[in-house]
Design an enzyme around this catalytic site. Structure first.
Site, PDB file in Angstrom:
ATOM      1  N   TYR A 108       0.840  -1.206   0.000  1.00 12.31           N
ATOM      2  CA  TYR A 108       0.000   0.000   0.000  1.00 12.31           C
ATOM      3  C   TYR A 108       0.871   1.251   0.000  1.00 12.31           C
ATOM      4  O   TYR A 108       1.842   1.340   0.760  1.00 12.31           O
ATOM      5  CB  TYR A 108      -0.891   0.037   1.257  1.00 12.31           C
ATOM      6  CG  TYR A 108      -1.631   1.350   1.404  1.00 12.31           C
ATOM      7  CD1 TYR A 108      -2.905   1.518   0.870  1.00 12.31           C
ATOM      8  CD2 TYR A 108      -1.033   2.439   2.050  1.00 12.31           C
ATOM      9  CE1 TYR A 108      -3.571   2.729   0.982  1.00 12.31           C
ATOM     10  CE2 TYR A 108      -1.695   3.657   2.156  1.00 12.31           C
ATOM     11  CZ  TYR A 108      -2.962   3.793   1.615  1.00 12.31           C
ATOM     12  OH  TYR A 108      -3.606   4.988   1.716  1.00 12.31           O
ATOM     13  N   GLU A 136      -3.433   7.514  -4.112  1.00 13.04           N
ATOM     14  CA  GLU A 136      -3.396   6.257  -3.373  1.00 13.04           C
ATOM     15  C   GLU A 136      -3.246   5.080  -4.318  1.00 13.04           C
ATOM     16  O   GLU A 136      -3.987   4.954  -5.287  1.00 13.04           O
ATOM     17  CB  GLU A 136      -4.695   6.123  -2.568  1.00 13.04           C
ATOM     18  CG  GLU A 136      -4.668   4.964  -1.594  1.00 13.04           C
ATOM     19  CD  GLU A 136      -5.956   4.879  -0.789  1.00 13.04           C
ATOM     20  OE1 GLU A 136      -7.040   4.762  -1.411  1.00 13.04           O
ATOM     21  OE2 GLU A 136      -5.891   4.956   0.445  1.00 13.04           O
TER      22      GLU A 136
END
Ligand code: ADP
Ligand code: MG
Length: 386
Positions: free
Chosen positions: A108, A196
């Site tokens: 992530y 993101e």
């Protein structure tokens, strides 16, 4: 402003962020063509402004171009429900057909503005592919952060630190460092408020790519980026919010039943507070601006009455730059033209307030008036709950 995954990937790749080969399709035949070009194995990905598409059935693997065509047929037009769309879901108009890659690890990466630290922060975690909110809540130690000094930018050592903490080494480490720097450059140059990548893919061969991409932008900076502004997809936004933005009204839909019309963002915040303090729930935030015109009052009412959740309205106007008599005239005109039927509590204060109140009284329309914010809130809440 939000954009779709495929649009975010277009922007990111311009800054050297590595992404899988892929193209957008709005019909099954086109999906097949793309799969024939880049496949045979592809992933068919629903494009909506919400995450959790994988779990909701909006991301599917196709082993052949024929399968890609069938899956595109299923997904385009479907009402996709994910934990981010709410129970009503979102209608899918397009799918991204993307090279299906072999998954080694899913990591992530996220960049946001940390308002408390007054700087961007780059976050990285080995716990990719899942809901990062859950990781943050349950195992925050698994999220590594580097704050960026906007004057000096994202430094090489910071990227290396993050890549090291993710447990990367060798060529993958080098690729990740390059990836992070390119991602930050894209974030900064496009005035993004969020970038993101979840998951950041480490392939079995050790290559680093963005498998998913999400970007949000600062609306105030969009005029510097006409190419990004053009990516806006109005179908993904609340129709009343779209209508309000066309009239330069600051409007945000909320969950309650008290419609609010206020001039000035600070007064609007205070008005919502006092409604809640009086046991009610605002249906919206609506700031008509400092120099309210009759036209703005009318547009604002139009939006309030179009919201079926609004059971009563509170108008709270402070006549500083604007005069209360002008506002009162605007209210009377709008109420007559729009045939307003919801109960309305009006509190005016400031320049020409007496004249304003007289105009309302003489109008023959039935408004509830209040002299203080507290009185106004205490009157409107029971009216809305009736
Ligand atoms: P969402 O976050 O909305 O669920 P993602 O783009 O993250 O959508 O996709 C969900 C999952 O699907 C990913 O975690 C990944 O495992 C898989 N996936 C997505 N794109 C690809 C791809 N190009 N190749 C292989 N797997 C993929
Ligand atoms: Mg994702």
């Amino acid at each position: 402003m939000k954009i779709h995954e495929y649009q975010a990937k277009q922007i990111l790749s311009q800054f050297g962020v590595r992404i899988p080969r892929g193209e957008i399709a709005d019909n099954p035949a086109r999906a097949r063509e793309i799969a024939e070009e880049i496949g045979p194995r592809v992933v068919v990905k629903a494009q909506i402004h919400a995450g959790g598409r994988g779990k909701g059935g909006g991301v599917k693997l196709a082993n052949t171009p024929g399968e890609a065509e069938n899956l595109a047929d299923q997904i385009i037009g479907m009402n996709l429900v994910t934990h981010q769309t709410g129970p009503e879901g979102k209608r899918v108009k397009r799918v991204l057909i993307e090279d299906a890659l072999d998954i080694g690890r899913e990591l992530y990466i996220g960049i946001v503005i940390d308002r408390a630290q007054e700087s961007p922060v780059v976050m990285a975690s080995s716990e990719g592919g899942m809901e990062i909110e859950k990781v943050a809540a349950e195992t925050p130690e698994l999220i590594f952060k580097e704050h960026i000094d906007p004057a000096t930018g994202f430094q090489g050592f910071q990227a290396r630190k993050l890549a090291f903490k993710l447990g990367l080494s060798g060529d993958t480490f080098k690729q990740a460092v390059k990836f992070l720097s390119a991602l930050y450059k894209a974030f900064q140059s496009s005035d993004a408020s969020l970038a993101e990548i979840n998951p950041l893919l480490i392939t079995k061969q050790g290559d680093v790519l963005a498998l998913d991409a999400k970007m949000n932008f600062d609306d105030n900076a969009l005029r510097r980026h006409p190419d990004i502004a053009e990516m806006r997809d109005l179908d993904e936004e609340d129709p009343l919010e779209v209508e309000a933005s066309r009239h330069d009204l600051n409007y945000i839909k909320l969950d309650g039943n008290v419609g609010c019309m206020v001039n000035g963002a600070g007064l609007a915040m205070a008005t919502m507070d006092i409604i809640m303090y009086s046991g009610g729930m605002p249906a919206n935030f609506l700031d008509v601006g400092g120099g309210v015109s009759e036209e703005a009052v009318k547009n604002a009412f139009q939006i309030l009455v179009s919201d079926k959740d609004v059971k009563a309205a509170l108008v709270n106007i402070f006549g500083g730059i604007v005069r209360c008599d002008l506002v009162a005239n605007g209210i009377v005109k709008a109420a007559k033209e729009l045939d307003l039927t919801i109960p309305m509590v009006i509190r005016l204060e400031g320049t020409n307030v007496e004249l304003g109140k007289k105009i309302l009284q003489d109008s023959g329309l039935s408004f509830f008036s209040a002299s203080s914010m507290k009185e106004a809130a205490e009157k409107v809440v029971p009216l809305a709950n009736q």
